[in-house]
Every structure is written in C-alpha cells, then in structure tokens.
Design an enzyme around this catalytic site. Structure first.
Site, short mmCIF file in Angstrom:
data_model
loop_
_atom_site.label_atom_id
_atom_site.label_comp_id
_atom_site.label_asym_id
_atom_site.label_seq_id
_atom_site.Cartn_x
_atom_site.Cartn_y
_atom_site.Cartn_z
N PRO A 1 42.03 32.74 36.16
CG PRO A 1 42.35 32.88 38.45
CD PRO A 1 43.05 32.52 37.19
CB THR A 2 39.94 37.08 34.13
OG1 THR A 2 40.03 38.47 33.84
CG2 THR A 2 38.76 36.50 33.36
CE1 TYR A 3 40.68 40.84 39.47
CE2 TYR A 3 39.16 42.67 39.70
CZ TYR A 3 40.41 42.15 39.84
OH TYR A 3 41.41 42.94 40.35
CG ASP B 1 48.08 40.55 37.93
OD1 ASP B 1 47.77 41.25 38.90
OD2 ASP B 1 48.32 39.32 38.01
CD GLU C 1 49.99 30.13 46.61
OE1 GLU C 1 49.90 30.07 47.86
OE2 GLU C 1 49.93 31.18 45.97
CG HIS D 1 53.32 38.00 41.84
ND1 HIS D 1 52.71 39.10 42.39
CD2 HIS D 1 52.45 36.98 41.99
CE1 HIS D 1 51.52 38.76 42.86
NE2 HIS D 1 51.35 37.48 42.63
CB THR D 2 54.16 42.26 36.73
OG1 THR D 2 53.58 41.25 35.90
CG2 THR D 2 55.63 42.39 36.40
#
Lengths: 326, 337
Positions: free
Chosen positions: A83-85, A187, A272, A299-300
């Site tokens: 997913p991206t925004y 990310d 999750e 998880h950067t």
C-alpha cells in the site's frame, strides 16, 4: 583615375581574379594538412579499436547470459502487496524497494495507492521499474484517514488497500497456481535472502523483524521446529504478535478462505491478528530464517523531510517548479 | 543596353568569389580543421561525430515524461559482469555503528548490485573494522574496499542525535580519497568517477549512468536538501552552470549537497592536495572545501537533462524507538540486527 563606380568595379574585379589565381596556385602545392590527417586517422583507429572491443565483449556477455535456469518456471510466484500514499518521500521509497525487488525471481508487485485515481508518478515508476506489477487504487474513507499531524499509530493504515489487493488476487488467480503473498510496506528494508525464505511457505511462515515493537527485533520462539510463542515486549497477549513484515501467506490458503481479510476496526496492533486468526493456528506456523534466529527484514521508517525553506518560498509565490517530479 | 552591361559586371564580380567559396569547402584539410576544433571545445551541446557512444547527452533527452529505460536483461544475475571498457564508478560511503546501520547498508547494496563497474569503498567511523560490515560486504557480491578511521570525540556523532553542525564523515571520506590516490597511478589514471554516497540517501539507477562519463566535475539536482523540495544548479541555455537555486546560504562557492556531484578520477589524482577540510568549516561548506581546489563554476558539467530531473533523494531514516529495550537490554545481543 576618377572615383567612378565603373572604376570601383574594375578594381574589385581585378582583386578577385588575383585572389582566385592565388588559390588555384595553392592547389598544386603540397599541403601541410598531413598532421591534421594523421591525428584524425589516429582518432579513427582508436574508435575502431574500441568498437571491436565492445563487440567482442557483447559476444562474451551474450554467451554467458544464455540459458536461464530451467527451474525458474517452476518457482512459486511471490506476490508483494504494497500500500502506498502520496507524500514527499513516496517516489524515493518506491524507487529503492523496486531496486531490491528486481533481484527476486518470479516476483509480482501489487501496488495499491490510497487515492481516488491512479497517479502519474506511480504509473510511470511502475512502467519503468522492469518488474511485473499490478497497479490498483482505493481511497481510505474519510473517518479512517489520518490528519496532517496525527501520529502514525493513531489509525491503522493501508487496510483498505491491502484488502483490495487480496480481492484482486481472489478474482484473478486460480487455486492451482502456486504462490506466496507478502505484505511489503514501502518504507521497510528487505534483504534478498528474505525472499528465498518466503518462497517456501506452505501455509503461513514467520520470521524475526528488526527494529520494531520498541525492540532491536521481535521474533517467534521456536522449539523443535515449531513456533511455541513470541518474543515481544509490546502487547504480547495478541493472538499473533507479529509485524506485517514478519509473515507470509500461501496464495492457496487465501484463495481457499475467501472471507479472510484485515479488519478496519481492529484495535491498535491487532491488524495482523485480524487476518491470521481466520487462516491458521500458532501450531501450524512455519518458522523461517534459521529457526527465527536471523533478522532479514527491518522495520525502518523514513523521516519527513524538512520543508522550512520551501514553505517560506511558497508564501512568496516563489516555490520550486512543480513540474519537476520529486 | 546599360542594364545588361550592369548585369554582366555584377556577374563577373560575383563569379570569382563563388569559385573561391566552392574551392574552400572542397579542400580536405579545412574539413578536418573544423572537426578537430569542435572536438576540443568543452561544449555540452557538441554534436561532433567523435563523441562517446551511449552518452546520455542533454541534447538527446526527450521532454516527455518517459525517461530512458536503464534496466536491461541482467535482472537476475548480480552484479553485472565487469566490463573492460566502461569507466568505473568509485562510491565512497562513510558509515557508523547504530541500530539502522545494517538495514541501510543492505538496501544500498541492493541498489549498487544493479550498477555495472561499481567499486564500493566503505569507510567505517570506528577504531577497527566491525564484523557486521565485513560480513555484509563479503556476502553482497560487490567489488568493495573496506576501510576504517575513527573520528576524534569532538567530531563524533555517537549516541546523541542532537543535530550538530560539525561536518560528519569528513575523515572517512578523506581516507577514501587517500586510498584512491594510493591505489592508482596519476600518470595512467583509470577511466572513472568518484561519488560520495551517504548510507541513508536514495539513488536511482539512472543517476549512475549520468555520472559515469564525467570529464571533470558533474552536478545535478538533489531532492529534500536545504529545506526545499529539491536544490539544483542553475544552468544557462548554453549548458553551463551559472548559479545555485538554493535558499540556504546561496553565496557558498558550491551550494550543493554531497550527493549532488561526482568528480572524475583523473582530476582527483591530478590534485593530490584536494581534500575535505576539517577546521573552520561552517555548516554547508564542506562540499565547497573540496570542490574549490578542483574546479571553478564554469568547469562544471550539468547532468540529468540540464538539471531538470531529480535522480537522487536526500532521505533520512528515523531513529528507531527502542524504549522497550530498557536500561539493560531485552533482546538477545547475539542476534545481529
């Protein structure tokens, strides 16, 4: 002699004839242009040499590049749902994960934009990426959207988008096709080895995730090759205290359970679990990454870039050229 | 009668000049003179046939949104085999130990594995080379050089993330330059370019092809630098850099970010005294402290379609929240993160 026009013309004519005779005489002389000719021919020679070098290299590389491994066709396809925004760093994030994904064989990238339309930025990026992709979009309903300065954990993000991707897979893929689904946020940081671990998933596989949950890493606890618990410090009583980047689901499992999806109203940290609890139980989880002892995904998070000067300029009407895509 | 005579005279006058002109053009030596002269002009827009093949010249860029495709057929073989003819790109990356270090270097390696003829020079800010970086470099499969030099306490970033204006990575980059000067002979310099790539930025693959054929120093825009969407050199219609489109201290000799320029190897070797300066450097002047010894503004080569495309982003990674580790650590320290 009078300064008549006729005389001027006569003189002019004489001068030009003399000049012409001079030039014609020069024709017969040995010219000293041999030096120019030599350096020019030297250049030609070096270019020729380079061309033949390049040609032989092309031949060599072609010979090496022949023959892809035959088992490539049989490898299960990894579907990565991202997913991206739209935000400033979006293009940078997508560029760098696409560079990682290019190393993965039989990879299919499903990018779902949080947007009412497909944006040009993402469309062009995907087209040039060299990856196999599916470009979807759906807008998060207003009441579930973040406002400008909301902290990132306030409302679950990407839920509608991931669910749309699951729906696409259910509509476009058959139970007979072998594949694994992984939820890859734009990310995070993924090592190439992670995808080897993902590919062997039979139902749901899990592994450690670095820099998440307030810890250096979170991981499942493994005994005798089975997951017996979870090593985590934040809300450890969740049914599945794993991060989105810490598990993968076999495509067939998702196709067989057509109702399994992420719950938009899930409590913080239970996103999750809202998917996994309808798919699998803890005993059925498959540990990967050396019995969950190696960190292959981090998880950067990327800082929001400071736009102080840009905002100042915008106020004066001197903002940067918006036609230059960033 | 008079008019015809005039016509005749004009004809007679024009005739010899016409003959002269035709002779001049047919003369072989003069043709070569024209060609050679244009070759030696340092002109970005030169269309002489003696140019290198495959150079993405500013002339040939399309103005539509489609950029040239850089990805080729080597997607599944990494890294691409070393070529004897392509110039080498030496990438100098200073790095220091902190929780996100391995993640940053991993994703950088994933990017560099796509670039042909790339040599990665990683310089750690530490008293000795760490296992984490050594193992990562060996497993990555890239051509690399692993160096280390410790910054004295006054310059170190260390654990505190108070944004300091002391230049960071200076000693490390200088060590990288020093290694280059030691390894290569200045009389027979290899064809190549040096680029300073910090470990948290984002680089597109197109960027490396833009910088590969740098003759002296090439420049391009950088996103998210200097508090702007992007900082960029200002390029005149003739293709020369004439200024800087920046807000933060535009009077710097070179108002450009570390990620916004590359220097040819030959120039680095020709000027052994050119290094980043440590003492008395104000914030934002580190790049100028090196570039002023190498080139002047009119010697800069603008890339990225005359500095109208953004191919590198000055991203920064958030410091991860590790509160649950507590004072004495919670997670197993033997697991490398």
């Amino acid at each position: 002699m009078k300064v008549k026009l006729k005389n001027v013309f006569v003189i002019y004519f004489l001068v030009s004839v003399i000049g012409l005779m001079y030039a014609l005489l020069q024709l017969g002389q040995p010219c000293d242009c041999s030096q120019h000719l030599r350096s020019a021919s030297d250049l030609m020679h070096s270019k020729d040499k380079k061309i033949s070098q390049l040609l032989s290299e092309v031949k060599r590389l072609q010979a090496r590049g022949k023959g892809p491994e035959p088992e490539e066709q049989a490898l299960p396809i990894i579907y990565a749902i991202t997913p991206t925004y739209t935000r400033l760093v979006q293009k940078a994030e997508l560029v760098r994960i696409s560079q990682t994904f290019l190393h993965v064989k039989n990879f299919h990238w499903i990018v779902v934009e949080d947007s009412p339309v497909k944006t040009q930025l993402v469309s062009e990026l995907l087209a040039q990426s060299g990856l196999r992709f599916t470009h979807l979009h759906t807008e998060t309903p207003k009441e579930h959207k973040h406002k400008e300065n909301d902290p990132s954990w306030l409302k679950p993000r990407g839920v509608e988008q991931r669910n749309l991707a699951l729906q696409w897979l259910r509509e476009n893929r058959e139970l007979s096709e072998e594949g694994v689904v992984y939820f890859a946020d734009d990310d995070n940081t993924y090592s190439i080895r992670l995808f080897d671990e993902i590919r062997s998933t039979k139902r749901v596989s899990v592994w450690p995730v670095g820099l998440v949950g307030g810890l250096r890493f979170e991981r499942p606890l493994v005994e005798n090759g089975r997951v017996v618990g979870f090593y985590t410090a934040w809300k450890p009583n969740r049914p599945f205290p794993v991060d989105m980047a810490g598990f993968a689901v076999a495509l067939q499992l998702l196709l067989a359970n057509r109702e399994a999806r992420f719950d938009l109203l899930a409590e913080r940290g239970y996103l999750e679990s809202s998917l996994l609890q309808s798919l699998v139980s803890i005993e059925e989880l498959e540990p990967r990454a050396d019995n969950c002892t190696k960190v292959l995904v981090w998880h950067t998070r990327t800082e929001k870039p400071k736009m102080k000067q840009e905002e100042l300029l915008q106020k004066q009407g001197l903002g940067s050229d918006p036609s230059i895509e960033v | 009668m008079l008019r015809r005579r005039n016509l005749l005279t004009t004809l007679l006058i024009v005739l010899p000049w016409a003959l002269l002109l035709t002779l001049w053009h047919q003369y072989p030596a003069t043709r070569y003179l024209i060609l050679l002269r244009s070759k030696f002009k340092d002109f970005a827009f030169s269309t002489s046939p003696l140019r290198e093949e495959g150079l993405p010249s500013c002339n040939w860029q399309q103005t539509s949104g489609v950029a040239p495709k850089v990805i080729q057929n080597y997607v599944y073989s990494r890294p691409p085999p070393w070529s004897e003819t392509l110039p080498t790109i030496f990438v100098i990356t200073p790095t220091y130990t902190r929780p996100v270090q391995k993640a940053e270097l991993t994703r950088l390696a994933n990017t560099f594995l796509h670039v042909q003829n790339l040599h990665w020079v990683v310089v750690e800010d530490s008293p000795r080379r760490t296992n984490l970086v050594s193992n990562l470099l060996e497993k990555a499969g890239l051509n690399f050089t692993h160096l280390n030099v410790e910054s004295p306490q006054s310059l170190r970033v260390g654990g505190s993330w108070i944004p300091s204006h002391k230049p960071r990575g200076t000693l490390q980059r200088n060590l990288g330059l020093h290694w280059l000067r030691d390894s290569f002979n200045s009389t027979q310099p290899p064809e190549g370019v040096v680029y300073f790539a910090d470990d948290d930025n984002t680089y597109s693959l197109e960027l490396f092809e833009e910088m590969r054929y740098t003759r002296r120093v090439s420049v391009w825009p950088v996103a998210f630098a200097g508090g702007l969407r992007y900082e960029s050199p200002v390029v005149s219609p003739a293709g020369k850099v004439v200024g800087w489109k920046v807000v933060f201290d535009p009077n710097r000799p070179f108002a450009i970010d570390m990620a916004g320029f590359a220097v040819s190897i030959r120039l680095i070797l020709e000027r052994p005294q050119a290094t980043f300066k440590l003492e008395g450097i104000k914030g934002g002047y580190q790049e100028s402290s090196l570039l002023k010894d190498l080139v002047t503004m009119d010697g800069l080569e603008p890339k990225a379609a005359n500095c109208t495309k953004v191919l590198v982003w000055h991203t920064k990674t958030e410091r991860p929240m590790l509160a649950n580790e507590g004072k004495h650590g919670f997670s197993d320290l033997r697991m490398e993160v």
